[in-house]
Design an enzyme around this catalytic site. Structure first.
Site, short mmCIF file in Angstrom:
data_model
loop_
_atom_site.label_atom_id
_atom_site.label_comp_id
_atom_site.label_asym_id
_atom_site.label_seq_id
_atom_site.Cartn_x
_atom_site.Cartn_y
_atom_site.Cartn_z
N GLY A 349 0.83 -1.19 0.00
CA GLY A 349 0.00 0.00 0.00
C GLY A 349 0.86 1.24 0.00
CE LYS A 350 3.97 6.16 -3.73
NZ LYS A 350 4.52 6.18 -5.11
N GLY A 354 3.71 7.30 3.69
CA GLY A 354 4.78 6.46 3.18
C GLY A 354 4.25 5.22 2.50
CB VAL A 356 2.73 -0.76 3.87
CG1 VAL A 356 2.80 -1.97 4.79
CG2 VAL A 356 2.25 0.46 4.65
CG ASP A 466 -6.49 7.25 12.38
OD1 ASP A 466 -7.62 7.73 12.20
OD2 ASP A 466 -5.68 7.03 11.46
#
Length: 674
Positions: A349-350, A354, A356, A466
Site C-alpha cells: 500500500g501507499k 509512506g 508499506v 485513529d
C-alpha cells in the site's frame, strides 16, 4: 392347548422378524488395504494401508466414510461402539495443526465445509445450524477462541456446532495410578480412541497404543441422537483439515459394531506404522566441506571488494539514547533483504505517510514494513520510546509491533504481517466478498476487547487516536486485529493525557478534540463511528450522497426516529442476520458517538454491552447528544468532508508538548493495503 401353541409360535416368528429387520452393522479394518470407503478432498488410502486424511498442505480437508448407512428404528434401539487408532504428526517447521473428528452425519457430502478451525465439518453459515444433522467427537490440537476452546490439546463432543457441549483436556485413566494422565494428541504417536453409545449416553475414552481400554471414560454426555437424526439414518466416518497450522493426520485401524457387546478388538500388531516426519540432518561429506570452504573464501573476497559500497548503502542513524532499545531495533540491511530491496512486487500500500512492504525474516516470519519519511528530530526520542512500549503490549487482537529502524531521512516500522489485509477491503472493495453479520460481529468484539485492554489493562493508558476499518487487520483466521499505532499516545492511569495536537480521520474525530485534546472518550467516539461503519457498510462521511444521508451518524439516528433502525444496515450482508444484534450494535454506535463526552460509555462498558452481560441504558433518538454531528473545526480552519478520508496531524511523531497551530492535511494509508 393347540390354540396356545399356535399363539406361542406366532410370537416366536414375530420376534425373528424383528431381529432380522435390525441386523447388526459391523466391520473391522486392521489397516485399510482392502477397505471400501468413500473418500473426498485430499483423503486417500496409502500403499502401506494407512488412511491419510490430510497430506501436509495448507487450507485442505479430507473425509472418509463407511459407505453403508447405519439405520435404526428408535432411540431405545440405537446403540453402537467403535474403536479406532489415529496419529497426528506435526509438519516440520510448523508449531502445530488443526485436529480430526470422528463423525456421525446425515450425509457423506461435507464438501461445502471449510478447512482450518472448522475441521472440515462446517462453514460460517452452517456452524451452529440444527439443519447440519451432525455429531462429532473432536480431537482438537488448536486453540480457537471463536469456539471457546479450553486449550490446544482437548477432546470435545459437538452437536451441529464446534462449540462443544462437553470438552476436557486429552487424557486417559490409568488403572495403576487410579487417576487421569495427560496425553499429547499432536505427538506423531498412535492413540487409541473408543466411542460408545447406548441408553442415550455417549462415552469417549483414550489410551496410548499398548494400553487396554480404561475402565472409566474420559468424557460422558447424555445425547438423544434421534433428535439430531430424525430420518433414523446416519453415516459414520472421519474428517480432518489444515489451515495455516498444518499436521499430518492418519487413521491406522478401525472397528465398529452396532452391538456394543460384539465389538471386535483391533490387533495392534497388524496395524501399519506411522511415517516419520522429522527433519533429517544430513551430514556433509568431506568433499562438500572442502567445496563449502572454497566457496566461502571466494564469497569473502567478493564481499571485501564491495564492503565500502555496501556500508554506504545500508548506513543507519544511531544515537546514544537508542542503546536501551537495542532488542527492538532492526538493521536496515535485514529489512532490505527481507523485502527484496523494497521491490515493487512487495508493495502492499501507499499513502501520505509512506509505503508499506511485505517481507520475510528468518526469526520473525512474514512481516510488514512501513517506510515513513521524516526530517525533523524534534520528538523523535519520545516517539521511538512509545513505539517500543507499544511493542511490549500483548493482546491477541492487536497487530504485534515488532520494532523499528532509522536510516538517513526515513523511519521504518516493523509489524507482524496480516495475510487477509484490512477490514475495509471487505466492506468497500468490489473485488472482495462482503462479510456475513456473524463475522462482522466477531470482529467488532475483537476490536472492542483490544481497545478495552489499551485503556484499562495495559501498564499505561494507550490512546489509539485513529480507529477505523482500514486500521483493522485480519489474520489468517479472519480474526480482527487493531493495527497502525503511528499516532498512539501513552499516559499513566489517572493522569491527564495532555495531548494538544488534534490528529485522526474526519468522521471518526470527537468534536471536543478542537479544544480539549485526546482522551479515552475520544477513542470511544472513534470506536462508535467504526461500529456504524461496519454495520452499515458506509464510511462516516460521504459527500457524494444526498444531504440527508451524507453524515452516517445523522442518517442512522434519522432511521431510528422513523422506527426503521434495521433499515440502516448494510444491504450486502450475507447469511443469517439477527435483527436484535444489529439494532443493539447500532444503538451502541450512537451511544459512543454522543456529542456530550460525559455521556459516552467506557470501553469496559461497551465490551459488556456487546457480550450482553450489561443492559444498554434507556436511550432514544431524542436523548441528549444522540445523533449529533458537526464537522470538526480547528482554529480558523474547517476541514469539510471529501471523498478521500483525511488525517489531520502536525507531524507523524508530534510530541505531547507541541504548540504549532499550523496543521497539514494528509491522505493516509494505514495497515497493509487499501
Amino acid at each position: 392347548m393347540a390354540q396356545g401353541m399356535h399363539l406361542i409360535w406366532m410370537i416366536f416368528c414375530f420376534h425373528l422378524i424383528c431381529i432380522s429387520s435390525q441386523q447388526e452393522t459391523g466391520f473391522i479394518y486392521n489397516g485399510f488395504g482392502q477397505a471400501d470407503l468413500y473418500t473426498d478432498g485430499v483423503a486417500k488410502i496409502l500403499p502401506n494401508r494407512l488412511l491419510q486424511l490430510t497430506d501436509g498442505t495448507g487450507q485442505k480437508m479430507g473425509h472418509a466414510f463407511f459407505k453403508k448407512p447405519f439405520e435404526f428404528n428408535s432411540s431405545e434401539s440405537l446403540s453402537f461402539s467403535t474403536h479406532f487408532v489415529c496419529a497426528l504428526a506435526p509438519k516440520p517447521g510448523f508449531i502445530g495443526g488443526h485436529g480430526i473428528a470422528f463423525v456421525l452425519s446425515a450425509s457423506m457430502d461435507l464438501t461445502q465445509a471449510d478447512a482450518t478451525q472448522f475441521l472440515g465439518l462446517f462453514n460460517i453459515s452452517t456452524q451452529g445450524s440444527p439443519s447440519s444433522h451432525l455429531v462429532a467427537v473432536e480431537l482438537d490440537t488448536a486453540l480457537s477462541a471463536e469456539f471457546d476452546d479450553i486449550d490446544a490439546n482437548h477432546v470435545g463432543i459437538d452437536v451441529n456446532s464446534l462449540m462443544s457441549i462437553a470438552s476436557t483436556p486429552a487424557a486417559y485413566f490409568s488403572e495403576i495410578e487410579g487417576k487421569n494422565k495427560s496425553i499429547k494428541l499432536l505427538s506423531g504417536e498412535p492413540i487409541q480412541v473408543w466411542v460408545d453409545y447406548g441408553g442415550s449416553v455417549l462415552n469417549v475414552s483414550l489410551a496410548p497404543l499398548k494400553i487396554q481400554k480404561p475402565s472409566q471414560p474420559l468424557l460422558s454426555r447424555s445425547i438423544n441422537l434421534s433428535e439430531t437424526f430424525p430420518d433414523k439414518k446416519l453415516f459414520i466416518g472421519f474428517s480432518g483439515a489444515t489451515g495455516t497450522l498444518i499436521s499430518y493426520q492418519y487413521i491406522l485401524g478401525w472397528s465398529f459394531s452396532s452391538n456394543r457387546v460384539s465389538l471386535q478388538a483391533l490387533d495392534v500388531t497388524k496395524l501399519p506404522g506411522v511415517p516419520s516426519h522429522r527433519a533429517k540432518n544430513k551430514r556433509p561429506t568431506e568433499l562438500l566441506i572442502v567445496l563449502l570452504i572454497s566457496l566461502a573464501v571466494i564469497v569473502f573476497l567478493a564481499l571485501g571488494a564491495a564492503y565500502v559500497y555496501r556500508r554506504r548503502k545500508f548506513a543507519e542513524v544511531k544515537e546514544e539514547w537508542e542503546k536501551e532499545y537495542g532488542p527492538h531495533r532492526f538493521s536496515y540491511k535485514a529489512l532490505y533483504n527481507a523485502t527484496n530491496g523494497f521491490h515493487k512486487d512487495r508493495l502492499l500500500g501507499k499513502g501520505g505517510f509512506g509505503e508499506v512492504y511485505k517481507g520475510t525474516l528468518p526469526s520473525n516470519g512474514q512481516i510488514a514494513v512501513k517506510r515513513v519519511s521524516h526530517d525533523a528530530e524534534e520528538g523523535m526520542k519520545q516517539f521511538v520510546a512509545e513505539i517500543v512500549s507499544m511493542g511490549n503490549l500483548k493482546h491477541k487482537n492487536m497487530v504485534p509491533l515488532l520494532g523499528y529502524c532509522r536510516r538517513k531521512g526515513e523511519l521504518l516500522l516493523v509489524s507482524e504481517y496480516m495475510p487477509n489485509g484490512s477490514l475495509d477491503q471487505y466492506l468497500f472493495h468490489q473485488g472482495k466478498p462482503p462479510f456475513s453479520w456473524r463475522r462482522r460481529l466477531i470482529i467488532i468484539k475483537d476490536i472492542a476487547s483490544a481497545l478495552n485492554y489499551m485503556h484499562t489493562g495495559a501498564p499505561q493508558v494507550v490512546l489509539h487516536r485513529d480507529i477505523k476499518a482500514s486500521n483493522v487487520m485480519l489474520d489468517a483466521e479472519f480474526n480482527g486485529r487493531l493495527g497502525d499505532f503511528g499516532m498512539a499516545r501513552f499516559h499513566d492511569h489517572g493522569a491527564d493525557p495532555a495531548t494538544t495536537v488534534a490528529v485522526g480521520t474526519i468522521g471518526y474525530m470527537a468534536p471536543e478534540l478542537a479544544t480539549m485534546g485526546a482522551c479515552t472518550a475520544t477513542d470511544v467516539y472513534g470506536f462508535g463511528a467504526f461500529l456504524l461503519e461496519v454495520t452499515c457498510g458506509r464510511r462516516p462521511v460521504e459527500p457524494g450522497l444526498p444531504a440527508d444521508r451524507q453524515y452516517l451518524v445523522l442518517w442512522v439516528c434519522q432511521c431510528w426516529k422513523m422506527a426503521s433502525l434495521l433499515g440502516a444496515r448494510d444491504p450486502r450482508l450475507q447469511g443469517e442476520i439477527s435483527a436484535e444484534e444489529v439494532e443493539m450494535v447500532l444503538k451502541i454506535g450512537l451511544l459512543c458517538t454522543n456529542a456530550v463526552q460525559e455521556l459516552r460509555p467506557s470501553m469496559e462498558e461497551v465490551v459488556q454491552y456487546l457480550n450482553e452481560s450489561l443492559k444498554l441504558p434507556d436511550i432514544s433518538p431524542n436523548s441528549p447528544g444522540i445523533g449529533s454531528f458537526t464537522p470538526l473545526i480547528i482554529g480558523s480552519n474547517s476541514f469539510p468532508a471529501s471523498p478521500t478520508t483525511k488525517t489531520l496531524s502536525a507531524s507523524f511523531y508530534s510530541s505531547s508538548s507541541a504548540t504549532d497551530s499550523t496543521f497539514v492535511t494528509h491522505s493516509i494509508i494505514h495497515g497493509h493495503g487499501r
